[in-house]
Enzyme design. Structure first.
Site, PDB file in Angstrom:
ATOM      1  CG  HIS A 168      -7.715   7.984   0.281  1.00 57.92           C
ATOM      2  ND1 HIS A 168      -7.968   6.578   0.219  1.00 57.92           N
ATOM      3  CD2 HIS A 168      -8.183   8.436  -0.738  1.00 57.92           C
ATOM      4  CE1 HIS A 168      -8.552   6.281  -1.198  1.00 57.92           C
ATOM      5  NE2 HIS A 168      -8.619   7.275  -1.621  1.00 57.92           N
TER       6      HIS A 168
ATOM      7  CG  HIS B  31      -4.162  -1.104   4.595  1.00 54.60           C
ATOM      8  ND1 HIS B  31      -3.763  -0.179   3.678  1.00 54.60           N
ATOM      9  CD2 HIS B  31      -4.858  -1.906   4.512  1.00 54.60           C
ATOM     10  CE1 HIS B  31      -4.199  -0.946   2.851  1.00 54.60           C
ATOM     11  NE2 HIS B  31      -4.968  -1.874   2.921  1.00 54.60           N
TER      12      HIS B  31
ATOM     13  CB  CYS C 157      -0.951   0.030   1.212  1.00 50.86           C
ATOM     14  SG  CYS C 157      -2.018   1.357   1.325  1.00 50.86           S
TER      15      CYS C 157
ATOM     16  CG  HIS D 260      -4.240   3.662   3.917  1.00 56.18           C
ATOM     17  ND1 HIS D 260      -2.870   2.878   4.443  1.00 56.18           N
ATOM     18  CD2 HIS D 260      -4.215   4.629   4.543  1.00 56.18           C
ATOM     19  CE1 HIS D 260      -2.629   3.372   5.473  1.00 56.18           C
ATOM     20  NE2 HIS D 260      -3.439   4.535   5.696  1.00 56.18           N
TER      21      HIS D 260
HETATM   22 ZN   LIG Z   1      -2.231   1.221   3.684  1.00 59.60          ZN
END
Ligand SMILES: [Zn+2]
EC number: 2.7.7.12
Length: 407
Positions: A179, A127, A58, A177
Site C-alpha cells: 500500500h 497480499h 488482513c 499488504h
Molecule cells: Zn492483505
C-alpha cells in the site's frame, strides 16, 4: 537509453566533498570513508516471509473490504472486482474534521488544529505481490490513484498533498499488504516555501525554470542519469542526501503531479517499477520510501518549478551530526550510484542470472569507495553472499492492524 555526452565515471572518489542541493540549498556531506565504519546495518536487511496470496486477518485483502472505512476511489477490472482502492486511514495522523483550521498564538508559540486527511492506497488484491512485482498497467493504476486523489484533496482546500510509499519496517511501514499513502495538510512547510523562493529568484535572474535547467544539465553531464523515457528522466541528484537516492523529473515541466497527463503518469509509474526492480536486484529487499513532491496548492500554475519523485533507500540512520547540523551524510557518491543502477536496469537478464543480490546493506555502502569503476560496482562476483532470489513481499514481522504510525 543512455544520453550522449556522458563522461566516464571518476575511477575512485575517496575524498569527502560538500555539495549544495540546487533546489533547496541544503548542504550534503559525501563521505566515502564513512562506509568503512562498523555499522549495525551489517545484518541482512530482512528475511522474506513465506508467500501467502491472501491473509484472512488482513484488512486490505479481498473479502475484508468492510474492515476499512468507506472507499474514496477505486479502479476495477472487467468483472467489476476492484484492483486498486483508496480508503481513509483508520488511524490517521491528522484529524479529518469538517472544521476550519484555527490559529492560536501565545508569545513565541504558534498552534493550529491538526486538521487534514490521511488516505491509504491499497495497491492490489494480492497480499504477497509488492509494487514492482505488479504488471505495468497495475502500477499505472496506483499512480493514477495518486493523481486523482491529489486533485480531489486540492479541491478540498488542502495546502499540501503528499503521496508517498514506505517499504520495510525501517521505513515506517507497519502493514505487509502492499500500500501507499496520501497525506494532505493545511500548512505549507518551510522547506516548500524556501524551495519556491529559490526557484522564483532563479527564474527572475536567469529567465529559466530552475528544475528544467537542472534536468537539462543532468542530461548534458550524463554521469548521474540512470534512465530516460518518453516523458521522464531518472537521475541520482547531484547532492544526494541518501545512498542510491533516485529522482524522477518530468521532461516537460509541470508544477503539480495532480495536473500531469495520463501518459506521463503511466510513464512515471513504469519508471518507478523498473527502478525498484533494479534497486532490489542490487541491494536485496532494502527498506525505502518514495514521495511525490509538488508545488504547494495555489502555486500549481507557476512556471518556475516542477514536481519530482524521490526514492530514498533507508540504509543509514541519521546521527547527532546530521540532526544537529541539518546536513545529511551520504557515503555513496551519486555518480557511482547512478552507474550501478544503470547497469542493473540495462541487463536485467544478466543481473538475474549471474549477479547475486547484495543483501548486506553495510556491504553495499562499504563496497562503494573501493570499487574501481562505477560500471560493475557492487555486484562483482565474490563480493556478495547470497544468490539472487525473486521478489519479497515485505517485512517479515508486523501487526495486521492498520496503524496510524505508518508514515
Ligand atoms: Zn492483505
Amino acid at each position: 537509453m543512455r544520453p550522449s555526452g556522458r563522461r566516464e565515471v571518476e575511477p575512485e572518489q575517496t575524498v569527502p566533498e560538500l555539495r549544495r542541493d540546487p533546489l533547496t540549498r541544503d548542504w550534503v556531506v559525501l563521505a566515502p570513508g564513512r562506509a568503512h565504519r562498523p555499522n549495525r546495518l551489517s545484518q541482512p536487511v530482512t528475511a522474506p516471509p513465506p508467500p501467502v496470496s491472501t491473509e484472512p486477518d488482513c484488512p486490505f485483502c479481498p473479502g475484508n473490504e468492510d474492515r476499512t472505512p468507506p472507499e474514496l476511489w477505486r479502479r476495477h477490472d472487467a468483472d467489476g472486482g476492484w484492483t486498486v482502492r483508496v480508503v481513509p486511514n483508520r488511524f490517521p495522523l491528522l484529524a479529518d474534521r469538517p472544521v476550519p483550521a484555527r490559529h492560536r498564538r501565545d508569545g513565541p508559540f504558534v498552534t493550529t488544529d491538526g486538521f487534514g486527511s490521511h488516505e491509504v492506497v491499497i495497491e492490489g488484491r494480492r497480499h504477497d505481490l509488492d509494487l514492482p512485482d505488479l504488471d505495468e498497467q497495475a502500477v499505472a493504476a496506483v499512480f493514477e490513484a495518486y493523481r486523482a486523489r491529489s486533485r480531489a484533496l486540492r479541491d478540498g482546500r488542502a495546502s499540501l498533498v503528499l503521496p508517498f510509499r514506505n517499504h520495510g519496517t525501517a521505513s515506517g511501514a507497519s502493514l505487509p499488504h502492499p500500500h501507499s499513502q496520501i497525506v494532505a495538510v493545511r500548512v505549507v512547510p518551510d522547506r516548500f516555501r524556501r524551495r519556491l523562493d529559490i526557484a522564483r529568484a532563479y527564474y527572475e535572474d536567469r529567465g529559466n525554470p530552475l528544475d528544467a535547467d537542472v534536468t537539462a544539465a543532468e542530461l548534458g553531464e550524463g554521469t548521474r542519469v540512470i534512465a530516460v523515457s518518453e516523458h521522464v528522466v531518472a537521475h541520482a541528484p547531484f547532492a544526494s542526501s541518501a545512498p542510491y537516492q533516485i529522482r524522477i523529473t518530468p521532461r516537460e515541466q509541470r508544477a503539480s503531479f495532480a495536473d500531469e497527463s495520463g501518459e506521463t503518469v503511466a510513464d512515471t509509474a513504469n519508471m518507478v517499477r523498473r527502478l525498484l526492480t533494479a534497486l532490489r536486484r542490487m541491494l536485496g529487499d532494502v527498506p525505502y520510501s518514495y514521495m511525490i513532491i509538488s508545488a504547494p496548492n495555489g502555486e500549481e500554475r507557476t512556471s518556475f518549478c516542477s514536481w519530482h519523485l524521490d526514492v530514498m533507500p533507508r540504509l543509514a540512520v541519521a546521527g547527532g551530526f546530521e540532526l544537529g547540523s541539518g546536513m545529511a551524510v551520504n557515503p555513496v557518491f551519486p555518480e557511482q550510484a547512478a552507474a550501478r543502477l544503470r547497469d542493473a536496469m540495462a541487463s536485467p537478464a544478466a543481473s538475474r542470472s549471474r549477479r547475486p543480490a547484495l543483501r548486506d546493506a553495510a556491504q553495499a555502502l562499504g563496497e562503494t569507495s573501493t570499487t574501481p569503476t562505477g560500471s560493475t560496482g557492487a555486484v562483482e562476483e565474490g563480493a556478495v553472499q547470497q544468490p539472487q532470489e525473486g521478489r519479497h513481499p515485505g517485512p517479515s514481522s508486523g501487526t495486521m492492524e492498520q496503524r496510524g504510525d505508518d508514515r
